[in-house]
Motif scaffolding. Structure first.
Motif, PDB file in Angstrom:
ATOM      1  N   VAL A  35     -47.397 -39.533 -46.643  1.00  0.00           N
ATOM      2  CA  VAL A  35     -48.088 -38.475 -47.393  1.00  0.00           C
ATOM      3  C   VAL A  35     -48.552 -37.320 -46.505  1.00  0.00           C
ATOM      4  CG1 VAL A  35     -48.833 -39.979 -49.259  1.00  0.00           C
ATOM      5  CG2 VAL A  35     -50.240 -39.792 -47.211  1.00  0.00           C
ATOM      6  N   CYS A  36     -48.602 -37.534 -45.196  1.00  0.00           N
ATOM      7  CA  CYS A  36     -48.994 -36.489 -44.248  1.00  0.00           C
ATOM      8  C   CYS A  36     -47.934 -36.385 -43.153  1.00  0.00           C
ATOM      9  CB  CYS A  36     -50.338 -36.811 -43.578  1.00  0.00           C
ATOM     10  SG  CYS A  36     -51.727 -36.952 -44.694  1.00  0.00           S
ATOM     11  N   ASP A  37     -47.979 -35.284 -42.445  1.00  0.00           N
ATOM     12  CA  ASP A  37     -47.114 -35.116 -41.279  1.00  0.00           C
ATOM     13  C   ASP A  37     -47.871 -35.660 -40.063  1.00  0.00           C
ATOM     14  OD1 ASP A  37     -45.341 -34.380 -39.343  1.00  0.00           O
ATOM     15  OD2 ASP A  37     -45.437 -32.230 -39.727  1.00  0.00           O
ATOM     16  N   VAL A  38     -47.469 -36.823 -39.579  1.00  0.00           N
ATOM     17  CA  VAL A  38     -48.113 -37.456 -38.430  1.00  0.00           C
ATOM     18  C   VAL A  38     -47.200 -37.303 -37.226  1.00  0.00           C
ATOM     19  CG1 VAL A  38     -49.007 -39.617 -37.476  1.00  0.00           C
ATOM     20  CG2 VAL A  38     -49.322 -39.100 -39.905  1.00  0.00           C
ATOM     21  N   ARG A  39     -47.745 -36.757 -36.143  1.00  0.00           N
ATOM     22  CA  ARG A  39     -46.933 -36.491 -34.954  1.00  0.00           C
ATOM     23  C   ARG A  39     -47.646 -36.949 -33.689  1.00  0.00           C
ATOM     24  NH1 ARG A  39     -45.957 -30.007 -35.921  1.00  0.00           N
ATOM     25  NH2 ARG A  39     -45.182 -30.106 -38.074  1.00  0.00           N
ATOM     26  N   VAL A  40     -46.877 -37.003 -32.605  1.00  0.00           N
ATOM     27  CA  VAL A  40     -47.440 -37.130 -31.266  1.00  0.00           C
ATOM     28  C   VAL A  40     -47.343 -35.752 -30.626  1.00  0.00           C
ATOM     29  CG1 VAL A  40     -47.207 -38.181 -28.982  1.00  0.00           C
ATOM     30  CG2 VAL A  40     -46.830 -39.560 -31.034  1.00  0.00           C
ATOM     31  N   GLU A  41     -48.504 -35.131 -30.355  1.00  0.00           N
ATOM     32  CA  GLU A  41     -48.532 -33.762 -29.844  1.00  0.00           C
ATOM     33  C   GLU A  41     -48.409 -33.699 -28.326  1.00  0.00           C
ATOM     34  OE1 GLU A  41     -48.307 -31.189 -31.538  1.00  0.00           O
ATOM     35  OE2 GLU A  41     -48.936 -31.775 -33.561  1.00  0.00           O
ATOM     36  N   GLY A  42     -48.672 -34.814 -27.666  1.00  0.00           N
ATOM     37  CA  GLY A  42     -48.604 -34.839 -26.208  1.00  0.00           C
ATOM     38  C   GLY A  42     -49.107 -36.176 -25.707  1.00  0.00           C
ATOM     39  N   ARG A  43     -49.322 -36.238 -24.412  1.00  0.00           N
ATOM     40  CA  ARG A  43     -49.741 -37.481 -23.784  1.00  0.00           C
ATOM     41  C   ARG A  43     -50.967 -37.245 -22.917  1.00  0.00           C
ATOM     42  NH1 ARG A  43     -46.938 -42.200 -25.572  1.00  0.00           N
ATOM     43  NH2 ARG A  43     -45.116 -41.345 -26.669  1.00  0.00           N
ATOM     44  N   SER A  44     -51.776 -38.288 -22.799  1.00  0.00           N
ATOM     45  CA  SER A  44     -52.964 -38.242 -21.957  1.00  0.00           C
ATOM     46  C   SER A  44     -52.582 -38.425 -20.491  1.00  0.00           C
ATOM     47  CB  SER A  44     -53.925 -39.355 -22.381  1.00  0.00           C
ATOM     48  OG  SER A  44     -53.350 -40.629 -22.078  1.00  0.00           O
ATOM     49  N   VAL A  45     -53.578 -38.412 -19.619  1.00  0.00           N
ATOM     50  CA  VAL A  45     -53.344 -38.632 -18.193  1.00  0.00           C
ATOM     51  C   VAL A  45     -52.600 -39.946 -17.968  1.00  0.00           C
ATOM     52  CG1 VAL A  45     -54.473 -39.079 -15.972  1.00  0.00           C
ATOM     53  CG2 VAL A  45     -55.342 -37.265 -17.468  1.00  0.00           C
ATOM     54  N   LEU A  46     -52.978 -40.988 -18.708  1.00  0.00           N
ATOM     55  CA  LEU A  46     -52.364 -42.302 -18.534  1.00  0.00           C
ATOM     56  C   LEU A  46     -51.190 -42.535 -19.480  1.00  0.00           C
ATOM     57  CD1 LEU A  46     -55.561 -44.507 -18.026  1.00  0.00           C
ATOM     58  CD2 LEU A  46     -54.100 -43.433 -16.297  1.00  0.00           C
ATOM     59  N   GLY A  47     -50.749 -41.476 -20.126  1.00  0.00           N
ATOM     60  CA  GLY A  47     -49.548 -41.567 -20.941  1.00  0.00           C
ATOM     61  C   GLY A  47     -49.745 -42.025 -22.367  1.00  0.00           C
ATOM     62  N   LYS A  48     -50.983 -42.104 -22.820  1.00  0.00           N
ATOM     63  CA  LYS A  48     -51.223 -42.520 -24.207  1.00  0.00           C
ATOM     64  C   LYS A  48     -50.931 -41.356 -25.153  1.00  0.00           C
ATOM     65  CE  LYS A  48     -54.808 -45.898 -23.077  1.00  0.00           C
ATOM     66  NZ  LYS A  48     -54.788 -45.621 -21.621  1.00  0.00           N
ATOM     67  N   PRO A  49     -50.433 -41.644 -26.349  1.00  0.00           N
ATOM     68  CA  PRO A  49     -50.126 -40.568 -27.299  1.00  0.00           C
ATOM     69  C   PRO A  49     -51.386 -39.897 -27.830  1.00  0.00           C
ATOM     70  CG  PRO A  49     -49.786 -42.714 -28.319  1.00  0.00           C
ATOM     71  CD  PRO A  49     -50.052 -42.981 -26.871  1.00  0.00           C
ATOM     72  N   ILE A  50     -51.309 -38.601 -27.977  1.00  0.00           N
ATOM     73  CA  ILE A  50     -52.345 -37.820 -28.651  1.00  0.00           C
ATOM     74  C   ILE A  50     -51.767 -37.441 -30.015  1.00  0.00           C
ATOM     75  CG2 ILE A  50     -53.756 -35.729 -28.616  1.00  0.00           C
ATOM     76  CD1 ILE A  50     -53.504 -35.800 -25.538  1.00  0.00           C
ATOM     77  N   TYR A  51     -52.291 -38.071 -31.046  1.00  0.00           N
ATOM     78  CA  TYR A  51     -51.737 -37.925 -32.392  1.00  0.00           C
ATOM     79  C   TYR A  51     -52.307 -36.709 -33.102  1.00  0.00           C
ATOM     80  CZ  TYR A  51     -50.102 -42.769 -31.900  1.00  0.00           C
ATOM     81  OH  TYR A  51     -49.483 -43.915 -31.481  1.00  0.00           O
ATOM     82  N   SER A  52     -51.516 -36.188 -34.030  1.00  0.00           N
ATOM     83  CA  SER A  52     -52.004 -35.168 -34.954  1.00  0.00           C
ATOM     84  C   SER A  52     -51.665 -35.583 -36.373  1.00  0.00           C
ATOM     85  CB  SER A  52     -51.397 -33.796 -34.651  1.00  0.00           C
ATOM     86  OG  SER A  52     -50.015 -33.772 -35.007  1.00  0.00           O
ATOM     87  N   ILE A  53     -52.460 -35.075 -37.300  1.00  0.00           N
ATOM     88  CA  ILE A  53     -52.245 -35.298 -38.735  1.00  0.00           C
ATOM     89  C   ILE A  53     -52.290 -33.936 -39.410  1.00  0.00           C
ATOM     90  CG2 ILE A  53     -53.062 -36.466 -40.813  1.00  0.00           C
ATOM     91  CD1 ILE A  53     -54.739 -38.266 -38.835  1.00  0.00           C
ATOM     92  N   LEU A  54     -51.252 -33.608 -40.149  1.00  0.00           N
ATOM     93  CA  LEU A  54     -51.222 -32.364 -40.922  1.00  0.00           C
ATOM     94  C   LEU A  54     -51.292 -32.734 -42.391  1.00  0.00           C
ATOM     95  CD1 LEU A  54     -50.868 -29.270 -40.303  1.00  0.00           C
ATOM     96  CD2 LEU A  54     -48.474 -29.580 -40.938  1.00  0.00           C
ATOM     97  N   ALA A  55     -52.357 -32.292 -43.055  1.00  0.00           N
ATOM     98  CA  ALA A  55     -52.578 -32.639 -44.459  1.00  0.00           C
ATOM     99  C   ALA A  55     -52.797 -31.368 -45.264  1.00  0.00           C
ATOM    100  CB  ALA A  55     -53.784 -33.565 -44.603  1.00  0.00           C
ATOM    101  N   GLY A  56     -52.171 -31.276 -46.429  1.00  0.00           N
ATOM    102  CA  GLY A  56     -52.356 -30.124 -47.298  1.00  0.00           C
ATOM    103  C   GLY A  56     -51.281 -29.082 -47.124  1.00  0.00           C
ATOM    104  N   THR A  57     -51.239 -28.179 -48.100  1.00  0.00           N
ATOM    105  CA  THR A  57     -50.215 -27.121 -48.101  1.00  0.00           C
ATOM    106  C   THR A  57     -50.836 -25.744 -48.343  1.00  0.00           C
ATOM    107  OG1 THR A  57     -49.840 -27.491 -50.472  1.00  0.00           O
ATOM    108  CG2 THR A  57     -48.426 -28.698 -48.929  1.00  0.00           C
ATOM    109  N   GLY A  58     -52.153 -25.664 -48.301  1.00  0.00           N
ATOM    110  CA  GLY A  58     -52.825 -24.419 -48.672  1.00  0.00           C
ATOM    111  C   GLY A  58     -52.803 -23.353 -47.593  1.00  0.00           C
ATOM    112  N   ASP A  59     -53.237 -22.166 -47.978  1.00  0.00           N
ATOM    113  CA  ASP A  59     -53.207 -21.009 -47.082  1.00  0.00           C
ATOM    114  C   ASP A  59     -54.347 -21.008 -46.062  1.00  0.00           C
ATOM    115  OD1 ASP A  59     -50.949 -20.031 -48.336  1.00  0.00           O
ATOM    116  OD2 ASP A  59     -52.094 -18.821 -49.777  1.00  0.00           O
ATOM    117  N   ILE A  60     -55.466 -21.654 -46.385  1.00  0.00           N
ATOM    118  CA  ILE A  60     -56.615 -21.653 -45.478  1.00  0.00           C
ATOM    119  C   ILE A  60     -56.470 -22.824 -44.506  1.00  0.00           C
ATOM    120  CG2 ILE A  60     -59.125 -21.808 -45.261  1.00  0.00           C
ATOM    121  CD1 ILE A  60     -59.351 -20.551 -48.000  1.00  0.00           C
ATOM    122  N   ARG A  61     -56.421 -22.488 -43.230  1.00  0.00           N
ATOM    123  CA  ARG A  61     -56.114 -23.480 -42.204  1.00  0.00           C
ATOM    124  C   ARG A  61     -57.381 -23.872 -41.433  1.00  0.00           C
ATOM    125  NH1 ARG A  61     -52.451 -19.495 -42.093  1.00  0.00           N
ATOM    126  NH2 ARG A  61     -53.304 -18.530 -40.191  1.00  0.00           N
TER     127      ARG A  61
END
Length: 365
Positions: A35-61
């Motif tokens: 239901v959402c766009d879930v991604r890995v945006e990058g990695r931490s110092v120790l290589g752990k994933p930094i996740y993002s969640i994109l929810a909604g389709t509206g104009d106000i961000r």
């Protein structure tokens, strides 16, 4: 809008307590992939994933990040409570998702979260790295900010139990800040929008925790990410999840952060933040250090071979043990302490202090 009912229904049951890491949120993220766009945006110092969640389709961000400080997890729980509501079949939730797009980094500092420390694996406070961007986590945050081009930023944190609201013996359960954008702490259009938004959220919180909402000092520091984003022209709000009476696990505080998040989004949706509310914002009492966790009064001690009646204060040290956080009370201050309060206060009525080793004088840590 019955916020209490919504929280009761949509509280994310998979998250609780103070120790929240990638391992805790990954099962929830798997559920949201449909239901959402879930991604890995990058990695931490120790290589752990930094996740993002994109929810909604509206104009106000709206751009939201939490656990920049790894041991500040209350707002992460509240963010997932909000997502639980927004991804439901509730008609108003669907309306909001059509009006807004939320871009969320739920745990910016996964190494610090796992180690339960404020700093990242390089011992850097990411909230002092907005200029040099020396850390991979800081670079991920800035990249997401620049690509998303938000209309609002929510900088989510926890605050210590030491903070009260003004001079009153009331804990600062939730605190806000519209960061300054220059040394003069002037108010431009960007900062004004953040101020008006905070005033709207404060209106809601005063109905539930009257006298327990504080305002952080707005001294300008361009190294702080909120000050940086405000200076770049994006209305930025600092959220601080603090202590509620008896709630060391911050399970009650998470509810009030959920209230603030949802009422703030609703205020933007209803366009009620256009009116200048600077006076109301600056009337929110400023946070002050006025609390200890436990205050022991009228204790008899042996000081330089003389008996003396005094007070001493204990503060809880949060210690990670066996994948949970335990609270160890340490003696932090001895003396008059007349200007301080305790979340718990014990009148010892002249009882004598002694340790198992026979010491008659407490030692501060």
């Amino acid at each position: 809008m019955d916020l209490q009912a919504l929280f009761t229904i949509y509280k994310e049951s998979q998250l609780s307590g103070r120790y929240i890491t990638n391992k805790h949120i990954q099962p929830i993220l798997e559920e949201y992939k449909g239901v959402c766009d879930v991604r890995v945006e990058g990695r931490s110092v120790l290589g752990k994933p930094i996740y993002s969640i994109l929810a909604g389709t509206g104009d106000i961000r709206i751009f939201i990040w939490s656990q920049m400080h790894g041991n500040e997890s209350t707002t992460t729980k509240a963010i997932f409570d909000l997502l639980s509501f927004l991804n439901s079949e509730d008609a108003f939730a669907k309306t909001l998702l059509g009006h807004f797009t939320l871009y969320i980094l739920p745990i910016l500092n996964p190494d610090g979260a796992e180690a339960y420390t404020r700093v990242n694996a390089n011992a850097v406070d990411l909230n002092r790295d907005s200029v040099y961007l020396s850390q991979p986590e800081s670079k991920v945050l800035r990249k997401c900010f620049e690509e998303f081009k938000p209309h609002y930023c929510y900088n989510m944190h926890d605050q210590r139990t030491i903070f009260g609201v003004g001079d009153a013996p009331m804990p600062a359960t939730v605190s806000f800040l519209s960061p300054a954008y220059n040394d003069e702490r002037e108010i431009n259009d960007s900062r004004q929008k953040a101020i008006n938004l905070i005033a709207a959220m404060n209106d809601t919180l005063q109905e539930h925790i009257p006298g327990q909402v504080g305002r952080f000092d707005d001294s300008f520091n361009i190294n702080c990410i909120g000050d940086m984003f405000q200076s770049l022209g994006v209305p930025t709000v600092l959220f601080e999840a603090g202590y509620y009476q008896g709630d060391h696990e911050r399970e009650i505080t998470r509810k009030f952060i959920f209230f603030a998040l949802l009422s703030g989004i609703n205020a933007i949706y209803e366009n009620v933040i256009a009116v200048n509310r600077s006076e109301e914002y600056f009337n929110i009492p400023q946070n002050k250090i006025v609390f200890y966790d436990i205050l022991f009064k009228n204790v008899k001690i042996n000081y330089e071979n003389k008996e003396k009646i005094t007070n001493f204060a204990s503060q809880y040290r949060e210690v990670l043990f066996d994948n949970s956080v335990i609270f160890q009370a340490i003696i932090s201050e001895i003396g008059n302490l007349d200007t301080m309060h305790g979340h718990a206060e014990i009148d010892c009525n002249g009882a004598e202090f002694s340790t198992d080793e026979g010491n008659k004088m407490p030692k501060t840590d």
